[in-house]
Design a protein around this motif. Structure first.
Motif, PDB file in Angstrom:
ATOM      1  N   SER A  51     -15.077  -6.980  19.191  1.00  0.00           N
ATOM      2  CA  SER A  51     -15.399  -8.309  19.223  1.00  0.00           C
ATOM      3  C   SER A  51     -14.447  -9.241  18.427  1.00  0.00           C
ATOM      4  N   PHE A  52     -14.647 -10.395  18.499  1.00  0.00           N
ATOM      5  CA  PHE A  52     -13.972 -11.292  17.513  1.00  0.00           C
ATOM      6  C   PHE A  52     -14.638 -11.156  16.140  1.00  0.00           C
ATOM      7  N   TRP A  53     -15.834 -10.723  16.162  1.00  0.00           N
ATOM      8  CA  TRP A  53     -16.562 -10.608  14.612  1.00  0.00           C
ATOM      9  C   TRP A  53     -16.151  -9.280  14.195  1.00  0.00           C
ATOM     10  N   TRP A  54     -15.890  -8.312  15.074  1.00  0.00           N
ATOM     11  CA  TRP A  54     -15.215  -6.956  14.226  1.00  0.00           C
ATOM     12  C   TRP A  54     -13.743  -7.450  13.964  1.00  0.00           C
ATOM     13  N   SER A  55     -12.986  -8.246  14.784  1.00  0.00           N
ATOM     14  CA  SER A  55     -11.571  -8.656  14.326  1.00  0.00           C
ATOM     15  C   SER A  55     -11.692  -9.447  12.954  1.00  0.00           C
ATOM     16  N   LEU A  56     -12.799 -10.260  12.692  1.00  0.00           N
ATOM     17  CA  LEU A  56     -12.697 -10.839  11.391  1.00  0.00           C
ATOM     18  C   LEU A  56     -13.033  -9.979  10.033  1.00  0.00           C
ATOM     19  N   LEU A  57     -13.962  -9.055  10.521  1.00  0.00           N
ATOM     20  CA  LEU A  57     -14.108  -7.892   9.421  1.00  0.00           C
ATOM     21  C   LEU A  57     -12.491  -7.323   9.123  1.00  0.00           C
ATOM     22  N   PHE A  58     -12.275  -6.797  10.041  1.00  0.00           N
ATOM     23  CA  PHE A  58     -10.887  -6.130  10.121  1.00  0.00           C
ATOM     24  C   PHE A  58      -9.936  -7.201   9.467  1.00  0.00           C
ATOM     25  N   ASP A  59     -10.021  -8.168   9.528  1.00  0.00           N
ATOM     26  CA  ASP A  59      -8.905  -9.336   8.828  1.00  0.00           C
ATOM     27  C   ASP A  59      -9.101  -8.954   7.290  1.00  0.00           C
ATOM     28  N   VAL A  60     -10.291  -9.202   7.077  1.00  0.00           N
ATOM     29  CA  VAL A  60     -10.815  -8.918   5.463  1.00  0.00           C
ATOM     30  C   VAL A  60     -10.245  -7.604   5.091  1.00  0.00           C
ATOM     31  N   HIS A  61     -10.489  -6.456   5.904  1.00  0.00           N
ATOM     32  CA  HIS A  61     -10.284  -5.268   5.600  1.00  0.00           C
ATOM     33  C   HIS A  61      -8.724  -5.128   5.306  1.00  0.00           C
ATOM     34  N   MET A  62      -7.946  -5.835   6.380  1.00  0.00           N
ATOM     35  CA  MET A  62      -6.559  -5.385   6.573  1.00  0.00           C
ATOM     36  C   MET A  62      -6.040  -6.175   5.138  1.00  0.00           C
ATOM     37  N   LEU A  63      -6.264  -7.478   4.968  1.00  0.00           N
ATOM     38  CA  LEU A  63      -5.654  -8.005   3.505  1.00  0.00           C
ATOM     39  C   LEU A  63      -5.819  -7.512   2.548  1.00  0.00           C
ATOM     40  N   LEU A  64      -7.056  -6.626   2.483  1.00  0.00           N
ATOM     41  CA  LEU A  64      -7.461  -6.159   1.182  1.00  0.00           C
ATOM     42  C   LEU A  64      -6.592  -4.942   1.147  1.00  0.00           C
ATOM     43  N   PHE A  65      -6.301  -4.386   2.047  1.00  0.00           N
ATOM     44  CA  PHE A  65      -5.489  -3.113   2.077  1.00  0.00           C
ATOM     45  C   PHE A  65      -3.869  -3.422   1.906  1.00  0.00           C
ATOM     46  N   ILE A  66      -3.566  -4.573   2.252  1.00  0.00           N
ATOM     47  CA  ILE A  66      -2.100  -5.117   2.156  1.00  0.00           C
ATOM     48  C   ILE A  66      -1.793  -5.154   0.689  1.00  0.00           C
ATOM     49  N   ARG A  67      -2.870  -5.934   0.035  1.00  0.00           N
ATOM     50  CA  ARG A  67      -2.895  -6.307  -1.451  1.00  0.00           C
ATOM     51  C   ARG A  67      -2.967  -5.113  -2.201  1.00  0.00           C
ATOM     52  N   LEU A  68      -3.943  -3.937  -1.858  1.00  0.00           N
ATOM     53  CA  LEU A  68      -4.000  -2.961  -2.451  1.00  0.00           C
ATOM     54  C   LEU A  68      -2.733  -1.875  -2.397  1.00  0.00           C
ATOM     55  N   HIS A  69      -2.103  -1.984  -1.068  1.00  0.00           N
ATOM     56  CA  HIS A  69      -0.815  -1.061  -1.304  1.00  0.00           C
ATOM     57  C   HIS A  69       0.186  -1.919  -2.071  1.00  0.00           C
ATOM     58  N   TYR A  70       0.244  -3.081  -2.073  1.00  0.00           N
ATOM     59  CA  TYR A  70       1.490  -3.889  -3.090  1.00  0.00           C
ATOM     60  C   TYR A  70       1.252  -3.547  -4.384  1.00  0.00           C
ATOM     61  N   VAL A  71      -0.045  -3.503  -4.920  1.00  0.00           N
ATOM     62  CA  VAL A  71      -0.347  -3.227  -6.412  1.00  0.00           C
ATOM     63  C   VAL A  71      -0.607  -1.620  -6.841  1.00  0.00           C
ATOM     64  N   LYS A  72      -1.165  -0.817  -5.553  1.00  0.00           N
ATOM     65  CA  LYS A  72      -1.648   0.306  -5.954  1.00  0.00           C
ATOM     66  C   LYS A  72      -1.318   1.181  -4.808  1.00  0.00           C
ATOM     67  N   PRO A  73      -0.089   1.644  -4.536  1.00  0.00           N
ATOM     68  CA  PRO A  73       0.174   2.033  -3.031  1.00  0.00           C
ATOM     69  C   PRO A  73      -0.363   3.448  -3.100  1.00  0.00           C
ATOM     70  N   LEU A  74      -0.471   4.130  -4.187  1.00  0.00           N
ATOM     71  CA  LEU A  74      -0.947   5.620  -4.413  1.00  0.00           C
ATOM     72  C   LEU A  74      -2.463   5.696  -3.997  1.00  0.00           C
ATOM     73  N   TRP A  75      -3.161   4.372  -4.242  1.00  0.00           N
ATOM     74  CA  TRP A  75      -4.439   4.296  -3.614  1.00  0.00           C
ATOM     75  C   TRP A  75      -4.618   3.786  -2.275  1.00  0.00           C
ATOM     76  N   ALA A  76      -3.605   2.905  -2.042  1.00  0.00           N
ATOM     77  CA  ALA A  76      -3.871   2.761  -0.367  1.00  0.00           C
ATOM     78  C   ALA A  76      -3.399   3.651   0.730  1.00  0.00           C
ATOM     79  N   ILE A  77      -2.548   4.677   0.129  1.00  0.00           N
ATOM     80  CA  ILE A  77      -2.106   5.525   1.230  1.00  0.00           C
ATOM     81  C   ILE A  77      -3.248   6.575   1.423  1.00  0.00           C
TER      82      ILE A  77
END
Length: 167
Positions: free
Chosen positions: A124-150
Motif C-alpha cells: 500500500s501507499f503506507w508501506w511505500s512511505l515506510l520503504f522510502d524511509v528505509h531506502m533513503l537510510l540505506f542510500i546514505r548508509l551505502h554512501y558513508v559505510k558501503p561495507l555495512w550497507a552491502i
C-alpha cells in the motif's frame, strides 16, 4: 494515460542542473550503482515471484522502458541529488530526510492517482512511505559505510520477502 514518468524525468533533470554537485559525482557514483542494482534486483525477484508494486507503462514508454528509465536515471540520479545536498548539521539532516520522504511520497501518490504505479499482494501507499524511509537510510548508509550497507541489504530484502510471503 499520462506521461508522468517522462515528466518526473524532466523535473529531475532541471533539479540536477540546478542543485546537483557535479564536481564531485565520482564520490557518489558507487552509491548510484548500488541504487541501480537494488532496483533491478527488485524487478528480477518480483518478476520471478510476484510484484508488491509495479510501475505501469504509459503512451510513450512500454513496461521495459519505464523500468529502465527508473532504474538507470530516476532512482540513481535522485539518489545523487539527495546525497550531493546532504547537510552536515544533524537537525538539518532530519529536515533533509523529511523533505526527500515527502518528495518520494508525493510523486508516488500522484503516480498511484493517475495509474502509473499499482500495488499488489498487500502493498500500500503506507508501506511505500515506510520503504522510502528505509531506502533513503540505506542510500546514505551505502554512501558513508558501503561495507555495512552491502551485507545489510540482503537482510532488508529478506524482511520484505518474509513480510509479504514471497519465500
Amino acid at each position: 494515460m499520462r506521461a508522468i514518468h517522462i515528466g518526473i524525468g524532466f523535473w529531475l533533470l532541471f533539479a540536477l542542473l540546478r542543485w546537483a554537485d557535479w564536481n564531485n559525482i565520482k564520490r557518489f557514483y558507487p552509491t548510484m550503482l548500488y541504487i541501480i542494482i537494488c532496483k533491478l534486483l527488485y524487478e528480477f525477484i518480483a518478476h520471478e515471484k510476484f510484484y508488491l508494486w509495479k510501475l505501469q507503462p504509459d503512451f510513450i514508454l512500454n513496461f521495459f522502458g519505464v523500468v529502465m528509465l527508473h532504474a538507470c536515471f530516476l532512482y540513481p540520479f535522485s539518489g545523487f541529488l539527495f546525497l550531493s545536498n546532504y547537510p552536515k548539521e544533524f537537525d538539518k539532516q532530519i529536515l533533509h530526510f523529511l523533505k526527500w520522504i515527502l518528495i518520494y511520497a508525493l510523486l508516488e501518490w500522484i503516480g498511484f492517482k493517475y495509474g502509473t504505479i499499482a500495488y499488489y499482494n498487500g502493498w500500500s501507499f503506507w508501506w511505500s512511505l515506510l520503504f522510502d524511509v528505509h531506502m533513503l537510510l540505506f542510500i546514505r548508509l551505502h554512501y558513508v559505510k558501503p561495507l555495512w550497507a552491502i551485507p545489510l541489504s540482503p537482510l532488508s530484502t529478506l524482511f520484505y520477502m518474509l513480510m509479504f510471503n514471497m519465500l
